[in-house]
Motif scaffolding. Structure first.
Motif, short mmCIF file in Angstrom:
data_model
loop_
_atom_site.label_atom_id
_atom_site.label_comp_id
_atom_site.label_asym_id
_atom_site.label_seq_id
_atom_site.Cartn_x
_atom_site.Cartn_y
_atom_site.Cartn_z
N TYR A 62 3.72 22.41 -14.54
CA TYR A 62 3.36 21.39 -15.55
C TYR A 62 4.30 21.63 -16.68
CZ TYR A 62 -1.31 21.04 -13.23
OH TYR A 62 -2.11 20.96 -12.33
N GLY A 63 4.56 20.41 -17.44
CA GLY A 63 5.55 20.67 -18.85
C GLY A 63 6.77 20.56 -18.47
N GLN A 64 7.21 20.32 -17.19
CA GLN A 64 8.70 20.39 -16.96
C GLN A 64 9.04 19.17 -15.62
OE1 GLN A 64 9.26 24.25 -15.21
NE2 GLN A 64 9.16 23.52 -13.03
N TRP A 65 10.01 18.85 -15.37
CA TRP A 65 10.68 17.98 -14.23
C TRP A 65 11.04 18.89 -13.52
CZ3 TRP A 65 9.82 12.91 -14.14
CH2 TRP A 65 9.43 12.09 -15.33
N THR A 66 10.85 18.74 -11.96
CA THR A 66 11.42 19.40 -10.91
C THR A 66 12.11 18.95 -9.99
OG1 THR A 66 9.59 21.02 -11.42
CG2 THR A 66 10.80 21.28 -9.24
N LEU A 67 13.43 19.26 -9.47
CA LEU A 67 14.14 18.68 -8.26
C LEU A 67 13.64 19.89 -7.22
CD1 LEU A 67 17.23 17.55 -10.18
CD2 LEU A 67 15.57 16.08 -8.80
N ALA A 68 13.28 19.47 -6.30
CA ALA A 68 12.92 20.51 -5.06
C ALA A 68 13.48 20.06 -3.78
CB ALA A 68 11.39 20.64 -5.07
N PHE A 69 14.00 21.06 -3.08
CA PHE A 69 14.49 20.85 -1.72
C PHE A 69 14.05 22.15 -0.77
CE2 PHE A 69 18.08 23.03 -3.23
CZ PHE A 69 18.49 23.50 -1.99
N VAL A 70 13.92 21.71 0.45
CA VAL A 70 13.79 22.89 1.47
C VAL A 70 15.06 23.29 2.19
CG1 VAL A 70 11.35 22.15 1.86
CG2 VAL A 70 13.31 21.13 3.23
N GLY A 71 15.25 24.64 2.47
CA GLY A 71 16.30 24.92 3.22
C GLY A 71 15.82 26.46 3.43
N TYR A 72 17.02 27.58 3.51
CA TYR A 72 17.05 28.90 3.76
C TYR A 72 18.23 29.38 3.34
CZ TYR A 72 18.79 27.87 8.62
OH TYR A 72 19.61 27.09 9.57
N THR A 73 18.51 30.87 3.14
CA THR A 73 19.68 31.32 2.72
C THR A 73 20.53 31.60 3.75
OG1 THR A 73 18.96 33.49 3.02
CG2 THR A 73 18.31 32.54 0.82
N TYR A 74 20.27 31.41 5.04
CA TYR A 74 21.28 31.67 6.13
C TYR A 74 21.66 30.38 6.47
CZ TYR A 74 19.65 36.43 6.49
OH TYR A 74 19.54 37.85 6.14
N CYS A 75 21.36 29.41 6.07
CA CYS A 75 21.68 27.76 6.34
C CYS A 75 23.02 27.72 6.08
CB CYS A 75 20.98 26.77 5.47
SG CYS A 75 21.45 24.94 5.76
N SER A 168 16.75 15.94 2.15
CA SER A 168 16.43 15.26 0.81
C SER A 168 16.00 15.94 -0.36
CB SER A 168 15.04 14.26 1.07
OG SER A 168 15.29 13.19 2.12
N ILE A 169 15.81 15.51 -1.32
CA ILE A 169 15.44 16.18 -2.73
C ILE A 169 14.43 15.25 -3.52
CG2 ILE A 169 16.31 16.67 -5.04
CD1 ILE A 169 19.09 17.01 -4.05
N VAL A 170 13.36 15.82 -3.97
CA VAL A 170 12.22 15.20 -4.32
C VAL A 170 11.94 15.61 -5.81
CG1 VAL A 170 10.89 15.06 -2.15
CG2 VAL A 170 10.61 17.06 -3.93
#
Length: 213
Positions: A62-75, A168-170
């Motif tokens: 809430y109160g912010q825009w968020t760009l989110a994507f899935v992955g992992y640190t060993y990618c 993708s990025i949402v």
């Protein structure tokens, strides 16, 4: 003399009016690699853990825009390229929204991606707006699915296993609603990532479209 001036002026005005009318009648352009949802999608409650070890729930959206994507640190490719891209473009994208713009790196590999591991990973990109989040698969899978993304764990016992996941990025609005998805360019021989030029062009387009609704 007056007519000699008036007739060319009328012709010029008619030409300008025609050009304006032509452009107004053209169909609106929809970016090729961006999906803008007709209606914002409300996200159900979730319980994640951030790279600092703190609890992360829907309220943190809430109160912010968020760009989110899935992955992992060993990618080996998609994740570091995408996170570096978002870190580098953040300040340019932030100019198009009044509220803070944050980046969520959603790790789908909780077995290896502890808060300490995620903290070390996100700090490498030197962007304070990045938050690494993860959870057990019971929380993680439904959360990722409602973002319109996916991941699949390998059944191998190899400790260096890979994880299949979306590229993708949402975009999530300040009300905690999913509003858009930026899709990667799929080209043979190239890592599927969202192109910087597409994100720079499409992000402000999305914000303008949302402002009209």
């Amino acid at each position: 003399m007056a007519n000699k001036i008036l007739y060319p002026l009328i012709a010029v005005l008619a030409l300008v009016a025609g050009l304006v009318g032509y452009h107004l009648l053209q169909p609106s352009h929809t970016p090729e690699h961006t999906l803008l949802y007709p209606q914002p999608r409300v996200l159900a409650d979730f319980q994640l853990t951030s790279h600092t070890g703190s609890a992360v729930t829907r309220e943190q959206l809430y109160g912010q825009w968020t760009l989110a994507f899935v992955g992992y640190t060993y990618c080996p490719d998609i994740c570091p390229l995408t996170l570096a891209q978002l870190a580098g473009l953040h300040d340019d994208l932030q100019q198009h929204v009044a509220e803070p713009l944050n980046i969520w790196f959603v790790s789908v590999d909780p077995n290896r991606d502890t808060p300490a591991q995620m903290a070390s990973y996100v700090q490498y990109f030197q962007q304070a707006a990045i938050t690494g989040v993860t959870a057990g698969h019971d929380q993680l899978f439904p959360f990722v699915r409602q973002l319109g993304l996916m991941y699949a764990m390998s059944s191998t016992t190899d400790e260096h296993y890979l994880v299949d996941h979306s590229a993708s990025i949402v975009l999530i609005n300040p009300k905690g609603q999913l509003v858009a998805m930026f899709k990667p360019e799929l080209a043979e021989g190239r890592v599927p990532t969202v192109r910087s030029q597409d994100l720079l062009a499409d992000f402000p387009w999305v914000i303008r479209q949302l402002a009209k609704s």
